[in-house]
Every structure is written in structure tokens, then in C-alpha cells.
Motif scaffolding. Structure first.
Motif, PDB file in Angstrom:
ATOM      1  N   LEU A   9       4.751  -4.682  -1.321  1.00 49.51           N
ATOM      2  CA  LEU A   9       4.592  -3.639  -0.299  1.00 49.51           C
ATOM      3  C   LEU A   9       4.064  -2.323  -0.902  1.00 49.51           C
ATOM      4  CD1 LEU A   9       7.697  -4.187   2.032  1.00 49.51           C
ATOM      5  CD2 LEU A   9       5.397  -5.148   2.183  1.00 49.51           C
ATOM      6  N   GLN A  10       4.544  -2.024  -2.094  1.00 48.72           N
ATOM      7  CA  GLN A  10       4.047  -0.813  -2.771  1.00 48.72           C
ATOM      8  C   GLN A  10       2.535  -0.895  -2.967  1.00 48.72           C
ATOM      9  OE1 GLN A  10       5.621   1.825  -3.464  1.00 48.72           O
ATOM     10  NE2 GLN A  10       7.797   1.370  -3.687  1.00 48.72           N
ATOM     11  N   VAL A  11       2.104  -2.036  -3.514  1.00 51.22           N
ATOM     12  CA  VAL A  11       0.673  -2.209  -3.804  1.00 51.22           C
ATOM     13  C   VAL A  11      -0.134  -2.181  -2.499  1.00 51.22           C
ATOM     14  CG1 VAL A  11      -1.083  -3.716  -4.826  1.00 51.22           C
ATOM     15  CG2 VAL A  11       1.177  -3.536  -5.894  1.00 51.22           C
ATOM     16  N   PRO A  69       5.263 -11.100   2.959  1.00 50.74           N
ATOM     17  CA  PRO A  69       5.568  -9.662   3.023  1.00 50.74           C
ATOM     18  C   PRO A  69       4.444  -8.862   3.698  1.00 50.74           C
ATOM     19  CG  PRO A  69       6.091 -10.541   0.859  1.00 50.74           C
ATOM     20  CD  PRO A  69       5.363 -11.628   1.591  1.00 50.74           C
ATOM     21  N   ILE A  70       3.199  -9.264   3.430  1.00 46.89           N
ATOM     22  CA  ILE A  70       2.091  -8.522   4.055  1.00 46.89           C
ATOM     23  C   ILE A  70       2.108  -8.730   5.574  1.00 46.89           C
ATOM     24  CG2 ILE A  70      -0.444  -8.357   4.220  1.00 46.89           C
ATOM     25  CD1 ILE A  70      -0.567  -8.892   1.220  1.00 46.89           C
ATOM     26  N   ARG A  71       2.403  -9.949   5.989  1.00 45.20           N
ATOM     27  CA  ARG A  71       2.501 -10.233   7.433  1.00 45.20           C
ATOM     28  C   ARG A  71       3.613  -9.394   8.056  1.00 45.20           C
ATOM     29  NH1 ARG A  71       0.584 -14.568  10.050  1.00 45.20           N
ATOM     30  NH2 ARG A  71       2.212 -14.148  11.541  1.00 45.20           N
ATOM     31  N   VAL A  72       4.787  -9.438   7.401  1.00 48.03           N
ATOM     32  CA  VAL A  72       5.930  -8.725   7.985  1.00 48.03           C
ATOM     33  C   VAL A  72       5.648  -7.222   8.034  1.00 48.03           C
ATOM     34  CG1 VAL A  72       8.380  -8.147   7.686  1.00 48.03           C
ATOM     35  CG2 VAL A  72       7.603 -10.497   7.328  1.00 48.03           C
ATOM     36  N   ALA A  73       5.059  -6.714   6.962  1.00 47.55           N
ATOM     37  CA  ALA A  73       4.783  -5.267   6.933  1.00 47.55           C
ATOM     38  C   ALA A  73       3.726  -4.877   7.957  1.00 47.55           C
ATOM     39  CB  ALA A  73       4.324  -4.851   5.539  1.00 47.55           C
ATOM     40  N   VAL A 106      -3.883  -7.332  -3.992  1.00 44.26           N
ATOM     41  CA  VAL A 106      -2.419  -7.292  -4.067  1.00 44.26           C
ATOM     42  C   VAL A 106      -1.924  -8.410  -4.981  1.00 44.26           C
ATOM     43  CG1 VAL A 106      -0.248  -7.398  -2.742  1.00 44.26           C
ATOM     44  CG2 VAL A 106      -2.274  -6.334  -1.725  1.00 44.26           C
ATOM     45  N   LYS A 107      -2.537  -9.577  -4.811  1.00 38.79           N
ATOM     46  CA  LYS A 107      -2.141 -10.746  -5.612  1.00 38.79           C
ATOM     47  C   LYS A 107      -2.234 -10.430  -7.105  1.00 38.79           C
ATOM     48  CE  LYS A 107      -3.533 -15.592  -6.116  1.00 38.79           C
ATOM     49  NZ  LYS A 107      -4.533 -16.559  -5.703  1.00 38.79           N
ATOM     50  N   ALA A 108      -3.369  -9.831  -7.474  1.00 40.82           N
ATOM     51  CA  ALA A 108      -3.591  -9.523  -8.889  1.00 40.82           C
ATOM     52  C   ALA A 108      -2.637  -8.442  -9.374  1.00 40.82           C
ATOM     53  CB  ALA A 108      -5.048  -9.097  -9.078  1.00 40.82           C
ATOM     54  N   GLU A 109      -2.502  -7.386  -8.576  1.00 41.22           N
ATOM     55  CA  GLU A 109      -1.708  -6.243  -9.060  1.00 41.22           C
ATOM     56  C   GLU A 109      -0.202  -6.508  -9.016  1.00 41.22           C
ATOM     57  OE1 GLU A 109      -2.804  -2.412  -7.671  1.00 41.22           O
ATOM     58  OE2 GLU A 109      -4.951  -2.793  -7.973  1.00 41.22           O
ATOM     59  N   ALA A 110       0.247  -7.246  -7.981  1.00 40.54           N
ATOM     60  CA  ALA A 110       1.691  -7.470  -7.883  1.00 40.54           C
ATOM     61  C   ALA A 110       2.113  -8.748  -8.586  1.00 40.54           C
ATOM     62  CB  ALA A 110       2.110  -7.514  -6.411  1.00 40.54           C
ATOM     63  N   GLU A 111       1.123  -9.504  -8.980  1.00 39.82           N
ATOM     64  CA  GLU A 111       1.360 -10.761  -9.690  1.00 39.82           C
ATOM     65  C   GLU A 111       2.284 -11.721  -8.914  1.00 39.82           C
ATOM     66  OE1 GLU A 111       2.619  -9.091 -13.392  1.00 39.82           O
ATOM     67  OE2 GLU A 111       0.625  -9.370 -14.260  1.00 39.82           O
ATOM     68  N   VAL A 112       1.980 -11.904  -7.642  1.00 38.93           N
ATOM     69  CA  VAL A 112       2.682 -12.907  -6.832  1.00 38.93           C
ATOM     70  C   VAL A 112       1.647 -13.708  -6.062  1.00 38.93           C
ATOM     71  CG1 VAL A 112       4.879 -11.705  -6.472  1.00 38.93           C
ATOM     72  CG2 VAL A 112       2.949 -11.254  -4.935  1.00 38.93           C
ATOM     73  N   LYS A 113       2.042 -14.887  -5.633  1.00 40.38           N
ATOM     74  CA  LYS A 113       1.107 -15.670  -4.833  1.00 40.38           C
ATOM     75  C   LYS A 113       1.854 -16.473  -3.759  1.00 40.38           C
ATOM     76  CE  LYS A 113       0.960 -19.302  -8.283  1.00 40.38           C
ATOM     77  NZ  LYS A 113       0.281 -20.023  -9.277  1.00 40.38           N
ATOM     78  N   GLY A 114       1.068 -17.230  -2.999  1.00 35.58           N
ATOM     79  CA  GLY A 114       1.651 -18.088  -1.955  1.00 35.58           C
ATOM     80  C   GLY A 114       2.439 -17.271  -0.953  1.00 35.58           C
ATOM     81  N   LYS A 115       3.575 -17.842  -0.529  1.00 33.64           N
ATOM     82  CA  LYS A 115       4.331 -17.163   0.536  1.00 33.64           C
ATOM     83  C   LYS A 115       4.855 -15.800   0.083  1.00 33.64           C
ATOM     84  CE  LYS A 115       8.995 -19.009  -0.003  1.00 33.64           C
ATOM     85  NZ  LYS A 115      10.120 -19.664   0.627  1.00 33.64           N
TER      86      LYS A 115
END
Ligand code: GLU
Length: 488
Positions: free
Chosen positions: A412-414, A453-457, A439-448
Motif C-alpha cells: 500500500l505504501q508503494v 491489497p491493490i484491489r482492496v485499497a 509495485v511488484k518490483a518495489e514491494a517484492e511481492v507477487k500473486g495474491k
């Protein structure tokens, strides 16, 4: 005055809501009148004083107007001011007229005062039942003179008035526009009541008299009135009046082949209105429950229906009202709606405190992106709720769970940081994948852990509608606000 002799009427009893079956009867009357350049009359059958209410009448007239059916004569919606040369159009205002004709029948020996009590009639019924015979009232007052009867009346007794059915085995035969030749034997019934002891004439009498006095040429009405036609024809004959041509419409059934009722989801026009159906779609749909167009087309405007309506194509078999098909048809109409009309009609489905971006362009853009996800106006509300301004997201348990994930706050920050740098007022659909990848690259998360979180936000939901349709409709400042609130 119209130059056609075609005069039809819709004659509701204002004792409840307008059923779609009634609305279809009104529609067929309307289509037939318009096709022939004739008059569509609205007559109010309110002789059942205990059950008729002005409130019901007003709601029925509103519903008919909502459907786009305009009558040429009768009470106006809301004000109930009457127009037309054959009034009054409310039967409760026509008592004098009815009694003029009732007295004529009494004078001619075609009707009589009957002092049989309910108890006496019940006893006769019981006797007929025991003998296995159909009940026919046997009134000792049948051949009384009017003077004899008047004496009893002067003593305070309150008689009913019965029509004298002395037609023996005579067959009443008429050509019904839906059912072909119909023959009803006079012996089906006995002497029947035409006015109650409370001084109110009954439906069969007032309906017959009014059809004749209002010069109704064609009667389109529900099948359940077929047997009433016998009594009505007898009355019209006795008064030496002219009978209309009848068309008894087949009954409308639910999917389980029972009479369509609220049990099937919706049955009154008010129900359908509240569920977000469009009047054009509903009119189009109900026209086809019991009638088919010669062109074989299913989507028909009112103008087309007026042109194509034909009594030969009215089905005599009962017809099933398929609510799923209505939904499909409504969706077709919804997609063709213009944006302004859509917002006007949707207003009552949206909460009044919902704020949306002001620009006309936004309205166009949002409606064209979302209309294919809606079948009814009611479906618009949850979609538009996700677009309202103010940063409030109503999170369900699943969404709350997503927010509680450890990696979510970083995402969410990113996400918020990227949005804050955006230069345009809205993100356009082509930019979304790029943003998510960043976001994927900077937050280092993928998939759900990335998407949810992007959907919910963005829209407050972990699942459901495609965010690519929705994000471009939410101002960037609002997206930032939403992310901010979740970051806390
Ligand atoms: N008032 C009747 C009804 O609501 C109409 C009967 C008729 O059309 O003759 O069923």
C-alpha cells in the motif's frame, strides 16, 4: 374526438397493486387502440367499497404512466381529474346511472327484489349439495309485484336485486378474439344478484352497463372473466344495448406453472420498478408473454408493437413469465440507454449522500465502462458505490483479512507513493499493468499478495468486478485518500 370507432378500456379494481398480468391487459388494450387510431379508456371498478382505496388507484395510475401507457379518457394520474365525454369514470360515482337501468329491468319484470336471507340461501345450498345438484337460488319473491316488494322495503327490509334468468337452455354464443367461438349455456347459472342489499350494484352489472354506455367496441381482459361474460351478455340483451367484442387473455404463470405471484420473485409493477427494471423492457417483455410478433423479433419498441400487434397472434394457452429472460431483455435495453436517462433513473437506487465526480464526461465514461456488468438498475448501485468520493471503503471480512497480511502495508505504501506522483487526474487503463508491475518490483511481492491489497485499497473488495474497469473511473486523489485511510 377520435375518428375511429375503436374504443377499448382497462378497468382495474383499485384494491391493491397493479399485477403484471393487469399491466399486460392494459398494454394490449393500448396497443390495439393506438393501432386503430381509437380511444383507450381508463375506467375504475371501485364498487367494492370495503376493499377499494384511493391510494391503490393512485399507485396503479402511476404504474401505468411509468410504463408509458397514456389513456385518452378517465382520471388523470395524481390529481384524478377526469377527462372524456363518457364520464364519470369511477363506478362509485355512477350509482344513479346504474339504478336508472336497474329500475328499468325491475319495471320490465327482468329483475326483482329478493328478500332471501343468507341463512335461507345457505339452507338451499345445503339441500342442492345433498341432492348432488348445482345450486340455483329459488326465490319466492321472483314473481312478486313491485308494490308487494315496496311494502316490505317501506318496513325497513333491505333486499338484494336479482336478475331473472328465464332463458332456459338457451346458448349464448359469441366470437372471442382469442378463444374463437365460445358458447355458454344460460342454464349454467340461476337468478343472479345485480345489486347488493347495501344498495351497491355488483361488478357483472356495472361492467356490462358501462361497456355499453361507454361505447366500448372491444374488451381485452383476463381469462378469469370468461364465465362472467354470460351474465354480462344477459344484462346487455335485457337492456337492449350493444355488446362489445370480447378477447379473453390467457393467464400468466410463474416457472412452476402456478399463477404468477410475489412468490416467484416479483409480480406487481411496483416490485419490478423497485428491482430496477426499465419500463420499455418490461412492456416489451410482457407483450411477448402471450403474443408473438409476426416479424419474429424480440426487441420491439412501443411503436413497433403498435404496428405489429394482432389479435390473431394472441395465444390461447397460458404463458410462462420467465424472469431470467426478462433480466436478459432488460440488460439489452440498459445497454442502449443514454447516459443522462440512466443517471436520472438510477438516482433512486443510489444513496443520496453518494458523491461522484461532477464532469459530464465522467458520467459517459463510467456508464459505458460499467453497463455491460448490469442487468437491472439495481445492479448499478453496488458498482457505483465503489466509485463514490470520500475515501470510505466498507470492507467485508475477506477484505479486512487482506489488510492484515504482513506484506500488505508495504504494497500500500508503494501503491500510494506511485499514485501521488501521477500527473493526470485519472489513471488510464493502459497504465494499470505498468503501475502494478512497479509495485511488484518495489514491494517484492507477487500473486495474491500483490493484487488483492491493490484491489482492496482501490475498491474495498478483494474479489469481484475487474479493477481495470473501475480504477480509471476513480480520481487519483481519491485513490490516494483510500490507500491512506487503510495505511492508517
Ligand atoms: N375490474 C376487473 C378486474 O380488475 C376487470 C374486469 C373486466 O375487465 O371486465 O379484474
Amino acid at each position: 374526438m377520435k375518428n375511429s370507432n375503436v374504443r377499448v378500456r382497462f378497468a382495474p379494481s383499485p384494491t391493491g397493486y397493479l399485477h403484471v398480468g393487469g399491466a399486460r391487459t392494459a398494454l394490449y388494450n393500448y396497443l390495439f387502440a393506438k393501432q386503430h387510431g381509437g380511444s383507450f379508456v381508463l375506467r375504475v371498478e371501485d364498487t367494492d367499497e370495503a376493499r377499494s382505496t384511493t391510494e391503490s388507484l393512485v399507485s396503479m395510475l402511476d404504474d401505468l404512466s411509468w410504463m408509458g401507457l397514456k389513456w385518452d379518457e378517465g382520471p388523470a394520474p395524481k390529481t384524478l381529474d377526469e377527462k372524456g365525454d363518457f364520464g364519470p369514470y369511477r363506478q362509485s360515482d355512477r350509482k344513479e346511472i346504474y339504478f336508472k337501468h336497474i329500475n328499468e329491468l325491475i319495471k320490465d319484470g327482468r329483475a326483482y327484489y329478493c328478500f332471501l336471507t343468507e341463512e335461507e340461501l345457505d339452507a338451499q345450498r345445503e339441500e342442492a349439495k345433498k341432492a348432488g345438484e348445482p345450486f340455483r337460488p329459488n326465490s319466492p319473491y321472483r314473481d312478486w309485484s313491485v308494490d308487494q316488494a315496496k311494502e316490505k322495503i317501506d318496513n325497513g327490509e333491505k333486499p338484494t336485486i336479482r336478475f331473472k334468468n328465464d332463458h332456459g337452455e338457451k346458448l349464448y354464443t359469441f366470437k372471442d378474439l382469442v378463444r374463437g367461438e365460445v358458447s355458454l349455456p344460460a342454464s349454467m347459472i340461476g337468478d343472479f344478484v345485480i345489486a347488493r342489499s347495501n344498495g351497491m350494484p355488483v361488478y357483472n352489472f356495472v361492467c356490462a352497463v358501462d361497456d355499453a354506455l361507454m361505447k366500448i367496441s372491444h374488451v381485452f381482459r383476463a381469462e378469469e372473466h370468461l364465465n362472467n361474460t354470460l351474465r354480462q351478455l344477459m344484462i346487455i340483451e335485457a337492456l337492449k344495448m350493444e355488446a362489445p367484442i370480447y378477447a379473453h387473455l390467457s393467464i400468466m404463470l410463474g416457472g412452476d406453472r402456478q399463477k404468477l405471484s410475489k412468490r416467484h420473485g416479483a409480480a406487481s409493477l411496483t416490485d419490478f420498478k423497485e428491482k430496477g427494471y426499465l419500463p420499455q423492457a418490461l412492456s416489451n417483455f410482457i407483450a411477448l408473454v402471450g403474443w408473438s410478433s409476426p416479424s419474429g423479433e424480440e426487441i420491439l419498441s412501443m411503436e413497433q408493437m403498435i404496428k405489429e400487434f394482432s389479435t390473431e397472434r394472441l395465444h390461447s394457452a397460458s404463458a410462462v413469465f420467465d424472469q431470467e429472460k426478462l433480466k436478459w431483455m432488460n440488460a439489452q435495453y440498459l445497454r442502449e440507454m443514454n447516459t443522462e436517462d440512466f443517471f436520472k433513473r438510477s438516482k433512486e437506487f443510489f444513496k443520496s449522500d453518494w458523491k461522484f465526480p461532477e464532469s459530464g464526461d465522467w458520467r459517459e465514461k463510467s456508464f459505458s465502462a460499467l453497463k455491460s456488468s448490469m442487468e437491472t438498475l439495481d445492479d448499478a448501485a453496488p458498482l457505483y458505490e465503489m466509485l463514490k468520493l470520500g475515501g470510505e471503503l466498507d470492507l467485508n471480512d475477506q477484505a479486512k483479512d487482506v489488510i492484515s497480511w504482513e506484506s500488505t502495508s508495504k504494497v500500500l505504501q508503494v501503491w500510494k507513493g506511485l499514485l501521488s506522483k501521477a500527473e493526470s487526474e485519472y489513471i488510464n487503463p493502459e497504465q494499470i499493468d505498468g503501475l502494478i508491475n512497479t509495485v511488484k518490483a518495489e514491494a517484492e511481492v507477487k500473486g495474491k499478495f500483490l493484487f488483492m491489497p491493490i484491489r482492496v485499497a482501490s475498491i474495498g473488495k478483494a474479489q469481484g468486478t475487474e479493477i481495470k474497469d473501475l480504477i480509471p473511473l476513480i480520481p487519483v486523489s481519491e485513490l490516494v485518500l483510500r490507500a491512506d485511510k487503510l495505511i492508517g
